[in-house]
Scaffold this motif. Sequence first.
Motif, PDB file in Angstrom:
ATOM      1  N   ALA A 199     -66.004 -58.197 -16.356  1.00  0.00           N
ATOM      2  CA  ALA A 199     -65.163 -57.052 -16.012  1.00  0.00           C
ATOM      3  C   ALA A 199     -64.284 -56.615 -17.178  1.00  0.00           C
ATOM      4  CB  ALA A 199     -64.288 -57.390 -14.798  1.00  0.00           C
ATOM      5  N   GLU A 228     -71.402 -42.115 -16.997  1.00  0.00           N
ATOM      6  CA  GLU A 228     -71.586 -41.541 -15.661  1.00  0.00           C
ATOM      7  C   GLU A 228     -72.622 -40.427 -15.632  1.00  0.00           C
ATOM      8  OE1 GLU A 228     -67.900 -39.857 -17.659  1.00  0.00           O
ATOM      9  OE2 GLU A 228     -68.728 -41.832 -17.171  1.00  0.00           O
ATOM     10  N   LYS A 237     -73.108 -46.024  -9.625  1.00  0.00           N
ATOM     11  CA  LYS A 237     -71.926 -45.474  -8.952  1.00  0.00           C
ATOM     12  C   LYS A 237     -72.202 -45.205  -7.484  1.00  0.00           C
ATOM     13  CE  LYS A 237     -68.502 -41.772  -9.386  1.00  0.00           C
ATOM     14  NZ  LYS A 237     -68.095 -40.579 -10.170  1.00  0.00           N
ATOM     15  N   PHE A 240     -72.377 -48.594  -5.685  1.00  0.00           N
ATOM     16  CA  PHE A 240     -71.047 -49.202  -5.630  1.00  0.00           C
ATOM     17  C   PHE A 240     -70.209 -48.575  -4.517  1.00  0.00           C
ATOM     18  CE2 PHE A 240     -66.589 -49.271  -6.915  1.00  0.00           C
ATOM     19  CZ  PHE A 240     -66.383 -50.624  -7.124  1.00  0.00           C
ATOM     20  N   GLU A 241     -70.232 -47.268  -4.424  1.00  0.00           N
ATOM     21  CA  GLU A 241     -69.456 -46.595  -3.378  1.00  0.00           C
ATOM     22  C   GLU A 241     -69.996 -46.912  -1.985  1.00  0.00           C
ATOM     23  OE1 GLU A 241     -69.690 -42.541  -4.482  1.00  0.00           O
ATOM     24  OE2 GLU A 241     -68.233 -42.707  -6.147  1.00  0.00           O
ATOM     25  N   HIS A 244     -69.049 -50.698  -1.110  1.00  0.00           N
ATOM     26  CA  HIS A 244     -67.613 -50.883  -0.853  1.00  0.00           C
ATOM     27  C   HIS A 244     -67.148 -50.104   0.368  1.00  0.00           C
ATOM     28  CE1 HIS A 244     -65.904 -53.277  -4.212  1.00  0.00           C
ATOM     29  NE2 HIS A 244     -67.084 -52.998  -4.757  1.00  0.00           N
ATOM     30  N   THR A 274     -65.359 -54.981  -9.580  1.00  0.00           N
ATOM     31  CA  THR A 274     -64.136 -54.198  -9.416  1.00  0.00           C
ATOM     32  C   THR A 274     -64.348 -52.716  -9.686  1.00  0.00           C
ATOM     33  OG1 THR A 274     -63.545 -54.717 -11.711  1.00  0.00           O
ATOM     34  CG2 THR A 274     -62.695 -56.184  -9.991  1.00  0.00           C
ATOM     35  N   SER A 275     -65.386 -52.359 -10.457  1.00  0.00           N
ATOM     36  CA  SER A 275     -65.711 -50.959 -10.727  1.00  0.00           C
ATOM     37  C   SER A 275     -67.212 -50.848 -10.929  1.00  0.00           C
ATOM     38  CB  SER A 275     -64.962 -50.451 -11.973  1.00  0.00           C
ATOM     39  OG  SER A 275     -65.377 -51.176 -13.122  1.00  0.00           O
ATOM     40  N   TRP A 276     -67.716 -49.629 -10.825  1.00  0.00           N
ATOM     41  CA  TRP A 276     -69.164 -49.465 -10.933  1.00  0.00           C
ATOM     42  C   TRP A 276     -69.645 -49.648 -12.363  1.00  0.00           C
ATOM     43  CZ3 TRP A 276     -71.076 -45.681 -14.122  1.00  0.00           C
ATOM     44  CH2 TRP A 276     -70.210 -44.657 -14.495  1.00  0.00           C
ATOM     45  N   GLN A 277     -68.736 -49.517 -13.361  1.00  0.00           N
ATOM     46  CA  GLN A 277     -69.156 -49.740 -14.743  1.00  0.00           C
ATOM     47  C   GLN A 277     -69.524 -51.208 -14.999  1.00  0.00           C
ATOM     48  OE1 GLN A 277     -66.483 -48.083 -13.824  1.00  0.00           O
ATOM     49  NE2 GLN A 277     -66.371 -46.105 -14.893  1.00  0.00           N
ATOM     50  N   ASP A 278     -68.990 -52.119 -14.180  1.00  0.00           N
ATOM     51  CA  ASP A 278     -69.247 -53.542 -14.420  1.00  0.00           C
ATOM     52  C   ASP A 278     -70.675 -53.943 -14.088  1.00  0.00           C
ATOM     53  OD1 ASP A 278     -66.601 -53.674 -15.101  1.00  0.00           O
ATOM     54  OD2 ASP A 278     -65.945 -54.404 -13.126  1.00  0.00           O
TER      55      ASP A 278
END
Length: 492
Positions: A199, A228, A237, A240-241, A244, A274-278
Motif C-alpha cells: 500500500a 485510471e 477501480k 474495488f468499488e 467494498h 485500502t485503494s484500487w491503485q494497490d
Amino acid sequence: MHSRYVRRLADVAVGGRPLRIELSVRRFYCENPACVKVTFAEQVDGLTVRYQRRTALLQNLVETVGILLAGRGGGRLLGLLSAPLSRTSVLFQLMRVPLPAVATPRVLGVDDFALYAQVYGTLLVDGDTRLPITLWEGRDGAALAAWLREHPGVEVVCRDGSLAYRQGITDGAPESVQVSDRFHLWQGLSRRVQDVTAAHRSCLTAAVLPPTERQEVQPATDGEPPLETTRAGRHAKRLFEAVHEHTDSGDSISAIARKLGLNRRTVHKYARATSWQDVVRRGRLRPPTALAPYLDHLRRRWEEGEHNATILHQELVAKGYCGHYQRVKVAVASWRATDGRPIPQEAAPSPLQTARWIITPPERRGLQAQEQLRLLFAHCCELAHVHALVREFAAMLDQQDATALPGWLEKLATCGHPTLAGLAKGIREDQDAVIQGITTSYSSGMNEGRVTDVKLQKRIMAGRAGISLLRQRVILIAHLRRRSSHQAASRW
C-alpha cells in the motif's frame, strides 16, 4: 499325526539367484470332537507363516519395500532382488500390514495438508513421540471432535489459527489446553506487513531518491498515461468499488464472491486493499544483467576519456565479461546523450523485499538493507511505526512473555491499517491459545515436519495415492524409520 505334505516356500535370493525351499510338513488332527479344526498343519517358527508361500524373511522384505517405495518402485526393486512381484501385489501386501495400536497422546498436534486441488486432509501427530497417529480426508471440526471423544485424555493440542479446528477441539476435548503455533502467528504478521508495504509502494520509490529530489512520487509519469485511464486501472477501480460496496453492508467474503461471480481469493484481495491503485498489477523489475558487475569499471573508464564502445567491450572481455558488444554499446549510449555524465539509476525495493527487511532481526540485516530502511523510515513514519510493532512482537516471542500482548493488540488495532486491524481482531478471538503459544514450549513443528513427509510420499506415488494407502504408508514408514534409528543406535 494325520499325514504329511510338502510346502514350497520362496526365500530371499542367494548369490543373485531365486531360492525355493521344499519343506515336509506334518498335519495333525484334534481328538476333541467339539473342536472346529478337524486337522491343522504345524508351523516352523521363523520360517513359515499360515497361508503364505513365502518365508518370514522374504515376507518382511516385501512388506518393507512396499512401505518405502510403494507399488511401481517396490516392484522394480524386488525384480532386482530376484523376487519378482507385480505392483498390485506389492500394494496388496502393504495394505495387509497391521497399523500400530493407537494410544491416546498427552500432547496432540493437528494440521491440514493438501490432497489435491481444493481438497484437504487432516493429520494428527503425537507431540511426545513425534509420530503420526492417523489422517483422514477433510479438515472440518466435526471429525476432529469425534476423534477426541473416542480418545479421551488429551491434555494439550497444538494447532494453527484454523477456526474449524478450534471449534472441533472445544467440542471434543473442552478440558484440553489449546496452543496456537508461534510460526503461524509470525507468518500471519509477515503477510500483513507485506500488504502494508504494497500500500506504500510510492514511498518505497521516494526513499531511494537523493535528498534534494525526495518528494511524493506520483503514480503516473509524463511519458505514461494516468493509471485510471488504462484498461487495467478501470477494471480494478470497478471491482474495488463493487467489493467494498458489499463489505460495507457486512457480507462475508464467500457471499460477496457468489454475488459477483468472482473467485474468493480475488474478493479477499480487493477487500483488504485500502485503494484500487494497490491492486493494479505492475510490471516486475528486470533482473540484473551480465554487465552489472562491470558497470563501475565501465563508468571509471568513461570518466577517464575512453568513449569508444568497441575498446570498452574488449577491456571488459579481458576482465571476464561474457556478454555481447551490443549491451555495452547501449549502456554508453545514454551517457552520450547526457554529455558524458553517467546517471546512476538505483531501483526501488519491492514491497516483498521491504517486508522481508522489516521482519528480519536488525542484527541479521545487511548494510544495504539497513541504509534502505533508514531512508524509508525517515520518509514514511507509518512504515516506521509498523516496524516498531513487528519488533515488539518479536521481543515477546523471544522472551516468551505475553504480558505486553493486550497493549500491543491495542496499538495494532489503532495503527490505521485495515489488514493489521483484522489481525488484531483475529488474535483477540483466540487470545488464550495465542498466549499459550507465546509463553509455553509447545509448538506445531512436528506437524509441519510430518506434513512435509506426507507430501514426499504423495510425490513418490505420483500424487495418485488414495487416503487409505496414504495413511498406511505415512504411519508405517515413520515407525520403520524410528525402529531403524533405534537399532543403529544400539549397535553403536
